[in-house]
Design a protein around this motif. Structure first.
Motif, mmCIF file in Angstrom:
data_model
loop_
_atom_site.group_PDB
_atom_site.id
_atom_site.type_symbol
_atom_site.label_atom_id
_atom_site.label_comp_id
_atom_site.label_asym_id
_atom_site.label_seq_id
_atom_site.Cartn_x
_atom_site.Cartn_y
_atom_site.Cartn_z
ATOM 1 N N LEU A 1 18.764 -0.872 -56.232
ATOM 2 C CA LEU A 1 19.714 -0.476 -57.253
ATOM 3 C C LEU A 1 19.980 -0.955 -57.719
ATOM 4 O O LEU A 1 21.707 -1.382 -57.100
ATOM 5 C CB LEU A 1 19.966 1.216 -57.021
ATOM 6 N N ALA A 2 20.958 -1.873 -58.411
ATOM 7 C CA ALA A 2 21.769 -2.976 -59.390
ATOM 8 C C ALA A 2 23.017 -1.646 -59.088
ATOM 9 O O ALA A 2 23.220 -1.325 -59.927
ATOM 10 C CB ALA A 2 21.664 -3.556 -60.619
ATOM 11 N N SER A 3 24.130 -3.047 -59.496
ATOM 12 C CA SER A 3 25.426 -2.902 -59.592
ATOM 13 C C SER A 3 25.535 -2.619 -61.157
ATOM 14 O O SER A 3 25.224 -2.821 -61.584
ATOM 15 C CB SER A 3 25.998 -4.596 -58.652
ATOM 16 N N GLY A 4 26.432 -1.226 -60.673
ATOM 17 C CA GLY A 4 26.589 -0.855 -61.932
ATOM 18 C C GLY A 4 25.887 0.009 -62.763
ATOM 19 O O GLY A 4 25.732 1.007 -63.920
ATOM 20 N N THR A 5 24.657 0.314 -61.946
ATOM 21 C CA THR A 5 23.917 1.061 -63.008
ATOM 22 C C THR A 5 23.533 2.347 -62.162
ATOM 23 O O THR A 5 22.683 2.882 -62.469
ATOM 24 C CB THR A 5 22.444 -0.230 -63.062
ATOM 25 N N ALA A 6 24.084 2.529 -60.812
ATOM 26 C CA ALA A 6 23.786 4.117 -60.430
ATOM 27 C C ALA A 6 24.994 4.087 -59.921
ATOM 28 O O ALA A 6 25.011 4.885 -58.479
ATOM 29 C CB ALA A 6 22.546 3.240 -58.824
ATOM 30 N N GLY A 7 26.133 4.259 -59.851
ATOM 31 C CA GLY A 7 27.300 5.015 -59.912
ATOM 32 C C GLY A 7 28.067 3.399 -58.856
ATOM 33 O O GLY A 7 27.977 2.543 -58.013
#
Ligand SMILES: Cc1cc2nc3c(=O)[nH]c(=O)nc-3n(C[C@H](O)[C@H](O)[C@H](O)COP(=O)(O)O)c2cc1C
Length: 317
Positions: A31-37
């Motif tokens: 999960l990419a940085s900034g998109t999953a908390g």
């Protein structure tokens, strides 16, 4: 790990098991940085221990409030954001949030950012003695360098080099996350590798803007923002392809518009060792689970016993 998304080969091995350099992952879907908390925010919706890794939202050495609203807007086949790297700062994260990620048995990639080279050095000092659950640190260098007229670090080979050198005290592998908004991405990736980066993450968002025609001014609070989602996938694929072709030995993590298992295959064929899902998490927070299941099915249907056999296939004659 939930059983339904563990792909099984005929001999009981996991055909999705892969590695980025010397880091082993249960599957190539992060999960990419900034998109999953920053932590376990998505836990009520998905089993976060089932993804290859969770890349936490970028953190600096200090608390940062980010940009003014509005910060997000839908665009054709994507979205544009100017969150501005809001975050609680590394000391708070290490004390209060990291333990929850460790308890949940999540494979963690930390992401750090700064506004000066010194900021990165201070952040790196805070990351010298990390728990083993943190497999790597992604250096988000797609942010403005206030000592160089706000030019992004990764827009210059020299600044890229300086950040990587300033963070060399980090003991786990470091991946340089690069911006596609440059004339020659291979030159920047090469500077990152020469300075000691163990891998590159390609790509961060494309610079963009939306104008609110009723207000006759930029729609986002910060003015410009970063474009992401399926609209940027061909740019990301090209970036991975070009860097792999020039430097097949540096591990590449592909990111940009991944929304299906076939998109993952495309990145792997271009030369990525693994991928990250960003904007698609906003449309469907469970998308990673579907993609992992579909990847296993794709491998079976196409008679690949290991996902690793797909890497770089688009470069073969
Ligand atoms: C709302 C939002 C916040 C983001 N925050 C960060 C961040 O904190 N650090 C970072 O390195 N990238 C950040 N990104 C960039 C994504 O990690 C990713 O590189 C980019 O969105 C392209 O992937 P996608 O098309 O799958 O979204 C952010 C993207 C979005 C949409």
């Amino acid at each position: 790990m939930s059983n339904e998304i563990v792909a099984q080969g005929t001999d009981g091995t996991n055909p999705l098991a892969t590695s980025v350099g010397n880091i082993n992952l249960k599957n190539p879907v992060m999960l990419a940085s900034g998109t999953a908390g920053h932590g376990t925010e998505l836990s009520p919706v998905i089993d976060l221990s089932s993804v290859g890794a969770l890349v936490v939202k970028s953190l600096s050495a200090y608390e940062w409030e980010g940009n003014s609203a509005p910060r997000l807007h839908e665009t054709p086949n994507g979205m544009i954001n100017s969150i501005g790297l809001q975050g609680p700062g590394l000391p708070y994260w290490i004390e209060h949030i990291l333990p929850k990620l460790i308890d949940a048995k999540i494979t963690i990639i930390l992401s750090i950012w700064g506004r000066t080279i010194e900021d990165y050095a201070v952040a790196a000092d805070l990351c010298t003695d990390l728990p083993s659950a943190i497999e790597a640190v992604e250096l988000n260098i797609s942010c403005p360098n206030i000592e160089d007229r706000g030019k992004m670090f990764s827009h210059s080979p020299e600044s890229t080099n300086e950040v990587i050198q300033a963070t060399s005290q980090i003991k786990v592998p470091r991946w340089a996350k690069l911006s596609p908004n440059v004339t020659n991405l291979v030159e920047i990736a090469s500077a990152a590798r020469e300075a000691g980066a163990d891998g590159v993450t390609l790509i961060n968002t494309l610079m963009g803007m939306v104008i609110d025609i009723d207000k006759r001014r930029p729609l986002l609070g910060a003015g410009g923002g970063g474009l992401s989602g399926p609209a940027i996938r061909p740019v990301a694929i090209r970036s991975v392809f070009d860097v792999y072709q020039a430097m097949p030995d540096i591990p590449i993590v592909g990111v940009g518009g991944v929304a299906s298992a076939k998109d993952v295959i495309e990145f792997l064929m271009a030369g990525a060792s693994a991928v990250q899902i960003g904007s698609a998490n906003f449309a469907n927070p469970r998308i990673s689970q579907k993609i992992i299941t579909d990847l296993g099915k794709w491998c079976r249907d196409n008679e690949f016993e290991s996902i690793n056999a797909i890497k770089g296939l688009a470069h073969k004659p």
